[in-house]
Motif scaffolding. Structure first.
Motif, PDB file in Angstrom:
ATOM      1  N   LEU A 197       1.853 -10.660   3.475  1.00 43.76           N
ATOM      2  CA  LEU A 197       1.738 -10.418   2.044  1.00 43.76           C
ATOM      3  C   LEU A 197       2.378 -11.576   1.286  1.00 43.76           C
ATOM      4  O   LEU A 197       3.299 -12.223   1.772  1.00 43.76           O
ATOM      5  N   ASN A 198       1.888 -11.836   0.063  1.00 39.57           N
ATOM      6  CA  ASN A 198       2.504 -12.875  -0.758  1.00 39.57           C
ATOM      7  C   ASN A 198       3.268 -12.219  -1.919  1.00 39.57           C
ATOM      8  O   ASN A 198       3.183 -11.006  -2.121  1.00 39.57           O
ATOM      9  N   PRO A 199       4.042 -12.991  -2.690  1.00 40.62           N
ATOM     10  CA  PRO A 199       4.876 -12.370  -3.735  1.00 40.62           C
ATOM     11  C   PRO A 199       4.104 -11.541  -4.754  1.00 40.62           C
ATOM     12  O   PRO A 199       4.628 -10.546  -5.267  1.00 40.62           O
ATOM     13  N   SER A 200       2.855 -11.918  -5.059  1.00 43.47           N
ATOM     14  CA  SER A 200       2.087 -11.149  -6.044  1.00 43.47           C
ATOM     15  C   SER A 200       1.818  -9.729  -5.571  1.00 43.47           C
ATOM     16  O   SER A 200       1.635  -8.815  -6.384  1.00 43.47           O
ATOM     17  N   HIS A 201       1.810  -9.517  -4.265  1.00 44.42           N
ATOM     18  CA  HIS A 201       1.528  -8.180  -3.747  1.00 44.42           C
ATOM     19  C   HIS A 201       2.671  -7.217  -4.038  1.00 44.42           C
ATOM     20  O   HIS A 201       2.487  -6.001  -3.990  1.00 44.42           O
ATOM     21  N   GLY A 202       3.850  -7.747  -4.380  1.00 45.66           N
ATOM     22  CA  GLY A 202       4.959  -6.876  -4.733  1.00 45.66           C
ATOM     23  C   GLY A 202       4.679  -6.022  -5.949  1.00 45.66           C
ATOM     24  O   GLY A 202       5.177  -4.894  -6.063  1.00 45.66           O
ATOM     25  N   TYR A 203       3.873  -6.540  -6.889  1.00 49.59           N
ATOM     26  CA  TYR A 203       3.502  -5.741  -8.061  1.00 49.59           C
ATOM     27  C   TYR A 203       2.053  -5.267  -8.019  1.00 49.59           C
ATOM     28  O   TYR A 203       1.712  -4.282  -8.662  1.00 49.59           O
ATOM     29  N   LEU A 204       1.200  -5.935  -7.247  1.00 51.32           N
ATOM     30  CA  LEU A 204      -0.191  -5.495  -7.154  1.00 51.32           C
ATOM     31  C   LEU A 204      -0.364  -4.297  -6.220  1.00 51.32           C
ATOM     32  O   LEU A 204      -1.120  -3.368  -6.514  1.00 51.32           O
ATOM     33  N   LEU A 205       0.323  -4.304  -5.084  1.00 46.65           N
ATOM     34  CA  LEU A 205       0.106  -3.264  -4.082  1.00 46.65           C
ATOM     35  C   LEU A 205       0.481  -1.867  -4.573  1.00 46.65           C
ATOM     36  O   LEU A 205      -0.300  -0.926  -4.366  1.00 46.65           O
ATOM     37  N   PRO A 206       1.622  -1.661  -5.234  1.00 41.89           N
ATOM     38  CA  PRO A 206       1.911  -0.303  -5.726  1.00 41.89           C
ATOM     39  C   PRO A 206       0.843   0.216  -6.685  1.00 41.89           C
ATOM     40  O   PRO A 206       0.473   1.405  -6.623  1.00 41.89           O
ATOM     41  N   ALA A 207       0.333  -0.656  -7.560  1.00 40.98           N
ATOM     42  CA  ALA A 207      -0.719  -0.232  -8.483  1.00 40.98           C
ATOM     43  C   ALA A 207      -2.006   0.083  -7.734  1.00 40.98           C
ATOM     44  O   ALA A 207      -2.706   1.053  -8.044  1.00 40.98           O
ATOM     45  N   LEU A 208      -2.332  -0.732  -6.737  1.00 41.00           N
ATOM     46  CA  LEU A 208      -3.532  -0.476  -5.935  1.00 41.00           C
ATOM     47  C   LEU A 208      -3.424   0.865  -5.216  1.00 41.00           C
ATOM     48  O   LEU A 208      -4.381   1.657  -5.216  1.00 41.00           O
ATOM     49  N   VAL A 209      -2.285   1.123  -4.602  1.00 39.54           N
ATOM     50  CA  VAL A 209      -2.103   2.388  -3.885  1.00 39.54           C
ATOM     51  C   VAL A 209      -2.260   3.577  -4.831  1.00 39.54           C
ATOM     52  O   VAL A 209      -2.894   4.585  -4.491  1.00 39.54           O
ATOM     53  N   THR A 210      -1.711   3.463  -6.036  1.00 37.31           N
ATOM     54  CA  THR A 210      -1.857   4.533  -7.021  1.00 37.31           C
ATOM     55  C   THR A 210      -3.325   4.803  -7.327  1.00 37.31           C
ATOM     56  O   THR A 210      -3.763   5.960  -7.389  1.00 37.31           O
ATOM     57  N   GLU A 211      -4.091   3.737  -7.516  1.00 42.05           N
ATOM     58  CA  GLU A 211      -5.509   3.910  -7.851  1.00 42.05           C
ATOM     59  C   GLU A 211      -6.310   4.438  -6.668  1.00 42.05           C
ATOM     60  O   GLU A 211      -7.215   5.270  -6.838  1.00 42.05           O
ATOM     61  N   LEU A 212      -5.998   3.993  -5.469  1.00 42.54           N
ATOM     62  CA  LEU A 212      -6.679   4.525  -4.291  1.00 42.54           C
ATOM     63  C   LEU A 212      -6.365   6.002  -4.100  1.00 42.54           C
ATOM     64  O   LEU A 212      -7.259   6.804  -3.771  1.00 42.54           O
TER      65      LEU A 212
END
Length: 212
Positions: free
Chosen positions: A17-32
């Motif tokens: 994972l790269n640093p941007s995934h620190g804020y993108l992944l939680p939002a993605l998981v919420t939407e999934l």
């Protein structure tokens, strides 16, 4: 734009994972999770621009059946070496991906559209990959008046626009322009959120939309 060699040179040093995934992944998981709660039973997802497979692996760890493509042959080599159980293949956002892979209830495309030379071809592919009633989740760096002004005043524009980055960012999207692109492709019920930093200075924005 149909030759994958035109967009094959994006580099990946690893499959992490790269640093941007620190804020993108939680939002993605919420939407999934939101999609799964509304339409239970079919957890197939297509990752358009899967890169090194790190986000695909995170989705698979949450019981999603992941298929994906990326134009970077180096990224796909990393993905296949570190995540051999996932179907992640070399392919372009300009290919006829629905003919190759079929259609899915969810399509994810994180931090991709800013690299796309022909965004309408990309949006058409997103639409074609989705089943009727399906959900698309797209993210891209956020641009708004205040953020752009702050970057200009603080001398950050050159670093932000990455002019010397081969295969880097070539399109800079706002709510208005990304919304117009997706609506033009046929998407409805668009919903935006900003992630990373406070909202006016957000690092990225996420758009969730539906195929009628």
């Amino acid at each position: 734009m149909s030759n994958i060699k035109d967009v094959d040179g994006y580099r990946y040093g690893d499959a992490e994972l790269n640093p941007s995934h620190g804020y993108l992944l939680p939002a993605l998981v919420t939407e999934l999770d939101r999609h799964a709660s509304q339409t239970p039973g079919d957890k197939r997802v297509f990752d358009l621009g899967c890169g090194n497979g790190s986000i695909s692996a995170e989705m698979a760890a949450r019981s999603w059946d992941v298929t994906g493509v990326d134009a970077s042959s180096e990224g796909i080599r990393q993905a296949n070496a570190h995540h051999p159980g996932l179907r992640l293949e070399h392919g372009s956002a300009y290919d006829d991906l629905a003919a190759r892979f079929g259609r899915f209830p969810v399509v994810v495309s994180l931090e991709v559209v800013e690299h796309i030379y022909a965004p309408r071809d990309y949006a058409r592919n997103l639409f074609d990959l989705l089943e009727p009633g399906g959900t698309v989740i797209v993210s891209t760096p956020y641009h708004g008046y205040l953020k752009n002004l702050v970057m200009a005043v603080t001398g950050k524009m050159d670093a932000h626009f990455t002019a010397l980055w081969d295969h880097g960012h070539i399109k800079f999207w706002s709510y208005a322009t990304l919304g117009e692109l997706l609506r033009e492709a046929g998407f409805t019920d668009l919903r935006f959120r900003r992630v990373g930093r406070i909202a006016p200075l957000a690092k990225s924005m996420i758009c969730v939309a539906r195929k009628p």
